[in-house]
Design a protein around this motif. Structure first.
Motif, PDB file in Angstrom:
ATOM      1  N   LEU A 289       0.802  -1.221   0.023  1.00 13.45           N
ATOM      2  CA  LEU A 289      -0.025  -0.131   0.022  1.00 13.45           C
ATOM      3  C   LEU A 289       0.934   1.247  -0.045  1.00 13.45           C
ATOM      4  CD1 LEU A 289      -2.928   1.053   0.212  1.00 13.45           C
ATOM      5  CD2 LEU A 289      -2.293   1.313   2.864  1.00 13.45           C
ATOM      6  N   GLY A 290       0.662   2.190  -1.078  1.00 12.64           N
ATOM      7  CA  GLY A 290       1.433   3.318  -0.956  1.00 12.64           C
ATOM      8  C   GLY A 290       0.356   4.522  -0.238  1.00 12.64           C
ATOM      9  N   ILE A 291       1.051   5.406   0.581  1.00 12.11           N
ATOM     10  CA  ILE A 291       0.265   6.531   1.322  1.00 12.11           C
ATOM     11  C   ILE A 291       1.024   7.490   1.026  1.00 12.11           C
ATOM     12  CG2 ILE A 291      -0.363   7.617   3.413  1.00 12.11           C
ATOM     13  CD1 ILE A 291      -0.769   4.714   4.744  1.00 12.11           C
ATOM     14  N   THR A 292       0.289   8.523   0.433  1.00 16.98           N
ATOM     15  CA  THR A 292       1.115   9.735  -0.138  1.00 16.98           C
ATOM     16  C   THR A 292       0.489  11.027   0.300  1.00 16.98           C
ATOM     17  OG1 THR A 292       2.290  10.704  -2.060  1.00 16.98           O
ATOM     18  CG2 THR A 292      -0.110   9.932  -2.451  1.00 16.98           C
ATOM     19  N   GLY A 293       1.127  12.253   0.099  1.00 18.07           N
ATOM     20  CA  GLY A 293       0.339  13.390   0.490  1.00 18.07           C
ATOM     21  C   GLY A 293       1.710  14.375   0.847  1.00 18.07           C
ATOM     22  N   LEU A 294       1.338  15.697   0.853  1.00 20.08           N
ATOM     23  CA  LEU A 294       2.317  16.613   1.394  1.00 20.08           C
ATOM     24  C   LEU A 294       3.041  16.489   2.824  1.00 20.08           C
ATOM     25  CD1 LEU A 294       0.505  19.864   0.005  1.00 20.08           C
ATOM     26  CD2 LEU A 294       2.082  18.236  -1.026  1.00 20.08           C
ATOM     27  N   ILE A 456       3.699  -1.288   3.687  1.00 15.63           N
ATOM     28  CA  ILE A 456       3.051   0.124   3.669  1.00 15.63           C
ATOM     29  C   ILE A 456       4.235   0.958   3.301  1.00 15.63           C
ATOM     30  CG2 ILE A 456       1.832   2.174   4.806  1.00 15.63           C
ATOM     31  CD1 ILE A 456       0.427   0.125   6.553  1.00 15.63           C
ATOM     32  N   VAL A 457       4.305   1.658   2.295  1.00 16.39           N
ATOM     33  CA  VAL A 457       5.189   2.713   1.854  1.00 16.39           C
ATOM     34  C   VAL A 457       4.804   4.032   1.734  1.00 16.39           C
ATOM     35  CG1 VAL A 457       6.778   3.572   0.068  1.00 16.39           C
ATOM     36  CG2 VAL A 457       6.557   1.057   0.587  1.00 16.39           C
ATOM     37  N   MET A 458       5.380   4.991   2.597  1.00 11.02           N
ATOM     38  CA  MET A 458       4.953   6.208   2.765  1.00 11.02           C
ATOM     39  C   MET A 458       5.675   7.277   2.160  1.00 11.02           C
ATOM     40  SD  MET A 458       3.435   6.136   6.791  1.00 11.02           S
ATOM     41  CE  MET A 458       1.983   5.297   7.377  1.00 11.02           C
ATOM     42  N   ALA A 459       5.342   8.071   1.299  1.00 10.36           N
ATOM     43  CA  ALA A 459       6.313   8.827   0.516  1.00 10.36           C
ATOM     44  C   ALA A 459       5.586  10.317   0.095  1.00 10.36           C
ATOM     45  CB  ALA A 459       7.065   8.515  -0.491  1.00 10.36           C
ATOM     46  N   GLU A 467       6.089   3.727  -7.891  1.00 10.03           N
ATOM     47  CA  GLU A 467       7.036   2.926  -8.314  1.00 10.03           C
ATOM     48  C   GLU A 467       6.758   1.302  -7.817  1.00 10.03           C
ATOM     49  OE1 GLU A 467      11.715   2.208  -7.639  1.00 10.03           O
ATOM     50  OE2 GLU A 467      11.011   4.218  -8.989  1.00 10.03           O
ATOM     51  N   VAL A 468       6.033   1.427  -6.697  1.00  8.37           N
ATOM     52  CA  VAL A 468       6.016   0.202  -5.900  1.00  8.37           C
ATOM     53  C   VAL A 468       4.774  -0.199  -5.506  1.00  8.37           C
ATOM     54  CG1 VAL A 468       6.614   1.019  -3.724  1.00  8.37           C
ATOM     55  CG2 VAL A 468       7.458  -1.271  -4.139  1.00  8.37           C
ATOM     56  N   ALA A 469       3.711   0.656  -5.283  1.00 11.83           N
ATOM     57  CA  ALA A 469       2.570   0.328  -4.806  1.00 11.83           C
ATOM     58  C   ALA A 469       1.409  -0.371  -5.716  1.00 11.83           C
ATOM     59  CB  ALA A 469       1.869   1.498  -4.170  1.00 11.83           C
ATOM     60  N   ASP A 470       0.727  -1.146  -4.888  1.00 13.04           N
ATOM     61  CA  ASP A 470      -0.454  -2.009  -5.631  1.00 13.04           C
ATOM     62  C   ASP A 470      -1.732  -0.985  -5.341  1.00 13.04           C
ATOM     63  OD1 ASP A 470       0.963  -4.364  -6.070  1.00 13.04           O
ATOM     64  OD2 ASP A 470       0.565  -4.677  -4.147  1.00 13.04           O
TER      65      ASP A 470
END
Length: 511
Positions: A289-294, A456-459, A467-470
């Motif tokens: 899971l990718g979690i993004t945001g400022l 969980i990848v947070m960036a 590049e990596v998240a489903d």
């Protein structure tokens, strides 16, 4: 712009070992403007600031002041040329065991004649003058700074910087600890300085703030200048300049089909802190899971709660369908929740330890016999296995971790948590200061070795997540603004969720 720049950087480059922090960066800072600089964590903003203010010497390029080349050996030399900096780490800008008055009048105390040390009334008089310019009259000038709130310490550092009548005033995340009222007071002062012809370099992750006060915006991406935006501009344009445009899906990316079985991790009305919106989110076995945001959107705050660094205010965390309560990092590790923290240098790497010890330290009990003796051979073999698997460039697993580049240090920290079985692995900004090859190596290992475990990848950098998240979840102001599976990714929609103001986000959530 018509005016000549007060300060210019031309073709500046800087490397730390094999890691290239800046490459051929050029910016002009003009009189009477607020120039905002933006970029993801690790993009090179702080490195450039430290070069301009004399903390680092550039490997390539030059700095010009009033058109004349300048090279600084110390921050004091930059200060004498009219460059004044308020750094992001608040306690670097104040002397905690000195009084408010002494901190405000510090430049006078450090003057060559030293006479101020023996004239306390003059110190207080000068401090009162400086405080008045920033409406800090409410502060007790005799109080030790160490007794003050972080926001007051920040205002003292800013007030002292303004008192020197700088040519270039550099503010690195100046509102990070300020209330809205204090920030407004700062903005009013900055507008006055701009009108007086001062050049202001303003660095902040609060893009709505930048949209409001900046005349121009300079973007840094991966150590390279990414472009310049001039007023008028919107937050969405700034974000697009920061993270770039995505043409379709990432080349060659294939996602793994994730069965929606019992979630490996589930958040049920989880309130990270008082007043924060409740979070409801599921992460499934075998899912990345990718979690993004400022920066400041609430990602790291959630990570700290899940890893037991902070306690949740309310709600529930479930692992494999079972509620878990962990009030410490030890409890989180027992529940199979691991984390690679954002601040590698201060909260992950143990610089005096070997690579082997950095990998095995949290799990030494698993290498111990019934008698409590450490199985050194087993520990060494496990470290060697992870060093090979992660492609860590080193002489051996017994080498000191301090000898490694930033990217290889990060591989070691990721290896630490991947070496043992887990339920959920959280990686908070795992690519800061990491070269692209190391990033690809880390992502390849995560993808190929996830098994039925959840990651969980947070960036803040959307490209790093994609590049990596489903699946991608967007955080904004502590809330989940939306989510999308990678197969049906809509970049414009993700940017919309990322750049909404808190007010618009609340309206959209309630409609």
């Amino acid at each position: 712009m018509d005016s000549k720049p007060l300060v210019s950087v031309r073709g500046v480059g800087k490397s730390f070992g094999p890691t290239r922090a800046l490459h051929d960066v050029s910016f002009d800072f003009h009189p009477g403007e607020i120039f905002a600089m933006v970029g993801a964590n690790g993009a090179g903003k702080s490195t450039l600031i430290k070069i301009i203010c004399g903390y680092y010497a550039p490997d390539q390029g030059e700095i010009f002041i009033d058109g004349e080349p300048a090279r600084f050996s110390t921050p004091q030399e930059a200060y004498q040329k009219g460059i004044q900096t308020v750094h992001q780490i608040i306690n670097q800008g104040v002397v905690q065991n000195m009084t408010v008055a002494e901190n405000l009048a510090l430049a006078d105390l450090l003057a060559a004649d030293g006479g101020f040390f023996h004239r306390p009334k003059a110190v207080k008089r000068r401090a009162a003058e400086i405080a008045a310019k920033m409406d800090l009259g409410y502060l007790d000038l005799d109080a030790p700074v160490e007794e003050l709130a972080q926001s007051d310490r920040q205002m003292i550092a800013i007030a002292r910087a303004l008192a020197s009548n700088p040519k270039l005033l550099i503010l690195d995340e100046p509102t990070s600890s300020l209330s809205d009222k204090e920030a407004e007071r700062l903005f009013t002062t900055l507008f006055k300085l701009r009108d007086m012809g001062v050049s202001i370099l303003y660095v902040s992750h609060r893009l709505h703030e930048i949209e409001r006060i900046a005349d121009r915006v300079g973007v840094i991406r991966d150590g390279v200048r990414g472009g310049i935006l001039a007023k008028p501009f919107k937050v969405k344009e700034i974000v697009t300049a920061m993270v770039g445009e995505l043409e379709g899906r990432a080349a060659g990316r294939k996602t793994t089909a994730v069965a929606r079985s019992t979630p490996r991790l589930e958040l049920v009305d989880l309130e990270v802190e008082p007043g924060s919106p409740p979070l409801n989110l599921s992460v499934y076995p075998g899912e990345i899971l990718g979690i993004t945001g400022l920066i400041g959107a609430g990602k790291s705050e959630l990570a700290k709660v899940l890893f037991g660094v902070n306690r949740a205010h309310a709600g529930e965390v479930r692992v494999n369908g079972v509620p878990v309560v962990h009030g410490s990092v030890r409890d989180a590790i027992k529940a199979g929740i691991f984390m690679v923290p954002e601040d590698r240098s201060n909260t992950a790497v143990i610089p005096d330890f070997s690579i082997r010890k950095n990998i095995t330290l949290p799990f030494l009990d698993r290498f111990s016999s019934l008698g409590g003796l450490l199985d050194h051979g087993g520990e060494r073999r496990e470290a060697e296995r992870m060093v090979r698997a992660m492609g860590v460039k080193c002489h051996s697993e017994s080498s000191d971790i301090a000898e490694l580049s930033g990217g290889n240090q990060q591989k070691v920290i990721v290896a630490r948590w991947l070496s043992q079985d887990f339920n959920v692995l959280i990686l908070d900004e795992p690519y800061q200061g990491v070269d692209i090859k190391s990033r690809h190596d880390i992502n390849r290992y995560l993808t190929e070795n996830r098994g039925e475990r959840s990651i969980i990848v947070m960036a803040a950098d959307l490209d790093e997540v994609l590049e990596v998240a489903d699946r991608v979840v967007v955080f904004n102001n502590g809330a989940i603004a939306g989510e999308q599976p990678y197969e049906s990714l809509d970049r414009a929609r993700l940017l919309h969720w990322t750049t909404q103001s808190p007010e618009d986000l609340r309206v959209e959530r309630s409609s």
